[in-house]
Design a protein around this motif. Structure first.
Motif, short mmCIF file in Angstrom:
data_model
loop_
_atom_site.label_atom_id
_atom_site.label_comp_id
_atom_site.label_asym_id
_atom_site.label_seq_id
_atom_site.Cartn_x
_atom_site.Cartn_y
_atom_site.Cartn_z
N SER A 21 0.83 -0.91 -0.46
CA SER A 21 0.14 -0.21 -0.09
C SER A 21 1.12 0.97 0.17
O SER A 21 0.55 2.29 -0.35
CB SER A 21 -0.94 -0.16 1.36
N ASP A 78 3.28 -5.23 3.60
CA ASP A 78 3.63 -3.61 4.56
C ASP A 78 4.56 -3.50 5.18
O ASP A 78 5.81 -4.70 5.44
CB ASP A 78 2.07 -3.21 4.91
N TRP A 112 -7.69 -1.95 0.37
CA TRP A 112 -7.12 -1.67 0.27
C TRP A 112 -5.47 -2.17 0.93
O TRP A 112 -4.37 -2.58 0.81
CB TRP A 112 -6.21 -0.39 0.24
N ALA A 113 -5.98 -3.37 2.19
CA ALA A 113 -4.67 -4.15 2.59
C ALA A 113 -4.89 -5.63 2.24
O ALA A 113 -5.56 -5.99 2.13
CB ALA A 113 -5.13 -3.05 4.32
N PHE A 201 -6.79 3.88 3.91
CA PHE A 201 -5.45 4.73 3.69
C PHE A 201 -5.04 4.42 5.82
O PHE A 201 -4.22 5.07 5.92
CB PHE A 201 -3.99 5.29 3.40
#
Length: 351
Positions: A21, A78, A112-113, A201
């Protein structure tokens, strides 16, 4: 959980993976890696840094990081070590080190993760540190708690009570788990976090961008002074709420407001730039700067709040553009009062 001002053995970080991300292009990835490396090198001037690197990115990590940074490898989604890593604690009786492995589910299953790999980092860090593993069923992140080391913890209703994190749990349920894992005896609930942190985010309201506890009875609190920004009202409400609370020792707080940077927006939305999101290290503070006229005033406030520590600033705008700050990408490991005998360091592959 000790205060972040207690002596530390090291700081943990994670190297931004190629696909995450943090950015979709090579330029985005490069910018993230430069910023993470700047923080790592600032921290390494005060204490050791261990960086978790995805095996596929090991060669790249060597181009950004000096030989002073210890590298260990494990698969990553991430690079937000505060949230994917453990929360270290110490045993009251003998000072031995433990590590709480919270459940991590991508900040509440955000679309989004990705978190299948990151969910295993907490336990791996604990094993490598030689600490005792403390499993918790609570979905939580290190950025979602701030402590004074004496039993007080700050949390937000939008994080620990998030239905996508802990559906069905009550405040009493969360407080009981925080008591058994990090020794919390006084849980102070904030209603929410900052505006940008509740958008894409964001984390839905982490407390480590809102308030910090530099010493017993003292609170540093983010203060938006411009009434054009939606956080003007948010921070007024938070400061008013905190003024009516007490710490675990029954003391009213000395509240030190830390003005937000003067910039209000970036290319996308209202910013949540905050000087609260700093890392305390042995003999120092690694603080955010934003190329803003408020930077110097914030530095002076931090110097007064942490007497005897050198305040070193790093431009945090590339980190905040990705959803967090310096505190979010680091995790301190406190120094144990005594070595834990017979514990082999394991949990990662060494390059």
């Amino acid at each position: 959980m000790p205060s972040e001002t207690d002596a530390q053995e090291r700081a943990w970080m994670a190297f931004p993976p190629e696909r995450s991300s943090l950015g979709n292009t090579a330029e985005d990835t490069h910018e993230a890696r430069v910023s993470w490396a700047e923080v790592a090198h600032a921290v390494s001037g005060f204490e050791p840094v261990t960086m978790v690197v995805d095996p596929a990115d090991l060669t790249a990590a060597g181009k950004y990081l000096s030989a002073d940074i210890e590298l260990v490898t494990a698969p990553l989604d991430d690079a937000w070590m505060r949230d994917i890593g453990p929360t270290f604690v110490k045993d009251d009786a003998d000072g031995l080190l433990g590590g709480v492995d919270w459940v991590f589910n991508g900040w509440g299953q955000q679309d989004w993760a990705s978190w299948g790999k990151d969910a295993g980092i907490g336990a791996a860090v604990v094993r490598h540190s030689g600490a005792e593993l403390v499993d918790s069923p609570l979905v939580n992140e290190g950025g979602g708690i701030q402590v004074d080391g004496l039993g007080t913890v700050l949390v937000t209703e939008t994080v620990q009570l998030d239905p996508y994190r802990n559906p069905g749990l009550s405040k009493a349920d969360v407080e009981a788990e925080l008591a058994s894992t990090i020794g919390a005896t006084q849980v102070i609930w904030l209603p929410r976090g900052l505006t940008r942190d509740n958008k894409e985010f964001g984390t839905r309201g982490h407390v480590d961008i809102v308030a910090a506890i530099p010493s017993p009875g003292v609170l540093l609190v983010h203060s938006q002074r411009d009434d054009a920004h939606p956080d003007f009202q948010v921070t007024r409400e938070i400061i008013s709420l905190l003024a009516g609370t007490r710490d675990a020792q029954g003391r009213s707080w000395e509240i030190v407001e830390v003005p937000a940077p003067e910039v209000l927006r970036d290319a996308h939305d209202w910013v949540d730039y905050s000087y609260i999101n700093h890392l305390v290290v042995n003999g120092g503070v690694i603080a955010c700067s934003f190329g803003d006229r408020a930077d110097e005033g914030a530095r002076q406030i931090l110097e007064q709040a942490y007497p005897g520590r050198q305040v070193v600033t790093v431009d945090a705008r590339p980190i905040f553009a990705r959803g967090g700050g310096i505190h979010c990408i680091t995790q301190q490991q406190p120094a144990a009062d005594a070595p834990k005998p017979g514990r082999a360091r394991e949990g990662f592959s060494r390059p």
